[in-house]
Design a protein around this motif. Sequence first.
Motif, mmCIF file in Angstrom:
data_model
loop_
_atom_site.group_PDB
_atom_site.id
_atom_site.type_symbol
_atom_site.label_atom_id
_atom_site.label_comp_id
_atom_site.label_asym_id
_atom_site.label_seq_id
_atom_site.Cartn_x
_atom_site.Cartn_y
_atom_site.Cartn_z
ATOM 1 N N THR A 41 2.000 -2.861 4.578
ATOM 2 C CA THR A 41 0.423 -2.821 4.438
ATOM 3 C C THR A 41 -0.102 -4.150 3.869
ATOM 4 O O THR A 41 0.987 -5.026 3.285
ATOM 5 C CB THR A 41 -0.076 -1.906 3.220
ATOM 6 O OG1 THR A 41 -1.346 -1.719 3.509
ATOM 7 C CG2 THR A 41 0.411 -2.358 1.861
ATOM 8 N N LYS A 42 -1.056 -4.785 4.127
ATOM 9 C CA LYS A 42 -1.776 -5.908 3.629
ATOM 10 C C LYS A 42 -2.653 -5.753 2.496
ATOM 11 O O LYS A 42 -3.745 -4.953 2.821
ATOM 12 C CB LYS A 42 -2.431 -6.667 4.643
ATOM 13 C CG LYS A 42 -2.870 -8.080 4.189
ATOM 14 C CD LYS A 42 -3.392 -8.923 5.522
ATOM 15 C CE LYS A 42 -3.964 -10.190 4.856
ATOM 16 N NZ LYS A 42 -4.492 -10.877 5.897
ATOM 17 N N HIS A 43 -2.124 -5.838 1.267
ATOM 18 C CA HIS A 43 -2.867 -5.581 0.108
ATOM 19 C C HIS A 43 -4.029 -6.816 0.037
ATOM 20 O O HIS A 43 -3.808 -8.033 0.494
ATOM 21 C CB HIS A 43 -1.903 -5.915 -1.224
ATOM 22 C CG HIS A 43 -2.643 -5.304 -2.291
ATOM 23 N ND1 HIS A 43 -3.445 -6.263 -3.128
ATOM 24 C CD2 HIS A 43 -2.592 -4.227 -3.054
ATOM 25 C CE1 HIS A 43 -3.917 -5.640 -4.135
ATOM 26 N NE2 HIS A 43 -3.561 -4.398 -4.082
ATOM 27 N N GLU A 72 -2.118 3.813 1.942
ATOM 28 C CA GLU A 72 -2.272 2.346 2.235
ATOM 29 C C GLU A 72 -1.894 1.929 3.742
ATOM 30 O O GLU A 72 -2.273 0.953 4.086
ATOM 31 C CB GLU A 72 -1.059 1.784 1.348
ATOM 32 C CG GLU A 72 -1.392 1.792 -0.152
ATOM 33 C CD GLU A 72 -0.574 1.065 -0.935
ATOM 34 O OE1 GLU A 72 0.450 0.611 -0.377
ATOM 35 O OE2 GLU A 72 -0.768 0.971 -2.259
ATOM 36 N N THR A 116 -5.798 -1.820 0.393
ATOM 37 C CA THR A 116 -5.250 -2.403 1.496
ATOM 38 C C THR A 116 -6.237 -2.517 2.605
ATOM 39 O O THR A 116 -7.225 -1.788 2.620
ATOM 40 C CB THR A 116 -3.740 -1.872 1.626
ATOM 41 O OG1 THR A 116 -4.142 -0.738 2.584
ATOM 42 C CG2 THR A 116 -3.011 -1.553 0.452
#
Length: 159
Positions: A41-43, A72, A116
């Motif tokens: 995931t891209k926080h 997420e 995210t």
Amino acid sequence: MFVFQDLYQNEVHLSFSIDPFCNNPKHVWVICRYNGQWLLTKHKERGLEFPGGKVESGETANDAAIREVMEETGAIVSELTYLGQYKVLGKGKTIIKNIYFAEIESLTNQTSYFETFGPILLQDIPLPLKKNNQYSFIMKDNVLIHSLEQVEKLLSEKE
């Protein structure tokens, strides 16, 4: 057991035995695979990382792992395997996380992915990550390296 320092010079203890530091950890981290790819995931602040987070009141660490993956990434976990646990002796507090490996059944679109930007699929993780600014600090220490080794062992046993 492995002992090393993380990116911030905190001492980290990592073990792939059952609950070596705590029976009820308050954090989880989940290494995910979906259709032969890594699911991250891209926080919004930290960058690319595997899903994870805090265990909420009334839930088990396993339940938290499944929930965090869904929140997420929108992923539905088909199989969750406990890998190990690590303890970070930070400045002022200690954090203990369970590490899991999750096989993902499917991805669903969500209107929100909480903190995210949602799912990211990667064929390979471009190790080492220490100087790669796209990735979260969580991905930049030996927990990732040793955990991926455990995942590879697990996958080869399934073949």
